[in-house]
Design a protein around this motif. Structure first.
Motif, short mmCIF file in Angstrom:
data_model
loop_
_atom_site.label_atom_id
_atom_site.label_comp_id
_atom_site.label_asym_id
_atom_site.label_seq_id
_atom_site.Cartn_x
_atom_site.Cartn_y
_atom_site.Cartn_z
N VAL A 172 -5.48 5.95 0.45
CA VAL A 172 -4.66 5.03 -0.33
C VAL A 172 -4.47 5.60 -1.73
O VAL A 172 -5.43 5.96 -2.40
N THR B 3 -6.83 -2.88 5.12
CA THR B 3 -6.30 -1.58 4.72
C THR B 3 -6.49 -0.57 5.84
O THR B 3 -5.55 0.14 6.22
N LYS C 11 -10.03 -6.95 2.45
CA LYS C 11 -9.14 -5.92 1.92
C LYS C 11 -9.44 -4.57 2.56
O LYS C 11 -8.52 -3.85 2.97
N THR C 12 -10.70 -4.24 2.65
CA THR C 12 -11.09 -2.96 3.26
C THR C 12 -10.69 -2.92 4.73
O THR C 12 -10.12 -1.93 5.19
N GLY D 46 -2.33 0.53 -4.36
CA GLY D 46 -2.44 -0.71 -3.61
C GLY D 46 -2.33 -1.91 -4.52
O GLY D 46 -2.79 -1.88 -5.67
N LEU E 227 0.84 -1.20 0.00
CA LEU E 227 0.00 0.00 0.00
C LEU E 227 0.87 1.25 0.00
O LEU E 227 1.92 1.28 0.64
N TRP F 255 -2.41 -6.34 -4.21
CA TRP F 255 -2.66 -7.50 -3.36
C TRP F 255 -2.10 -8.74 -4.04
O TRP F 255 -2.45 -9.04 -5.18
#
Length: 120
Positions: free
Chosen positions: A13, A31, A27-28, A16, A5, A18
């Motif tokens: 952000v 983060t 993910k949310t 990003g 990130l 993954w």
């Protein structure tokens, strides 16, 4: 490396990526938790944070934070060097990288990011 990130001091952000499989909810949540964990640290604190099953390695350059989530068994110093080399590449391309470059030149940054070798 599980995820990478790039975010600013306000926690927005800017970039990003993954590398492990996570649901959108994860993910949310990850983060938000990782960013709040890093932003709450003092400037003199170490750049490594043990968080969940990962180690968060981060480095601040001006108003941007670059963070990688790695396994607890991985080498943190090599990861820190990878972050630094990525920033040096961005700095050479944009002649002094700033947050606006990540916003307005997003395609170019993504191109560099995709083709940047994440192994040393």
């Amino acid at each position: 490396i599980h995820f990478v990130l790039t975010f600013n001091k306000q926690g927005r952000v800017r970039l990003g990526r993954w590398y492990s499989t996570f649901t959108p909810k994860e993910k949310t949540r990850y983060t938000k938790e990782a960013i709040s964990n890093i932003l709450s640290r003092r400037e003199k604190d170490c750049s490594f944070v043990i968080w969940r099953d990962y180690t968060l390695v981060y480095k601040r350059y001006a108003s941007l934070y670059f963070m990688m989530a790695i396994d607890n068994t991985d080498n943190e110093l090599i990861t820190l060097e990878m972050i630094h080399r990525f920033v040096v590449i961005l700095d050479k391309v944009f002649l002094n990288i700033c947050e606006l470059d990540l916003i307005y030149e997003f395609e170019k940054v993504c191109y560099i990011y995709v083709f940047y070798p994440l192994t040393i």
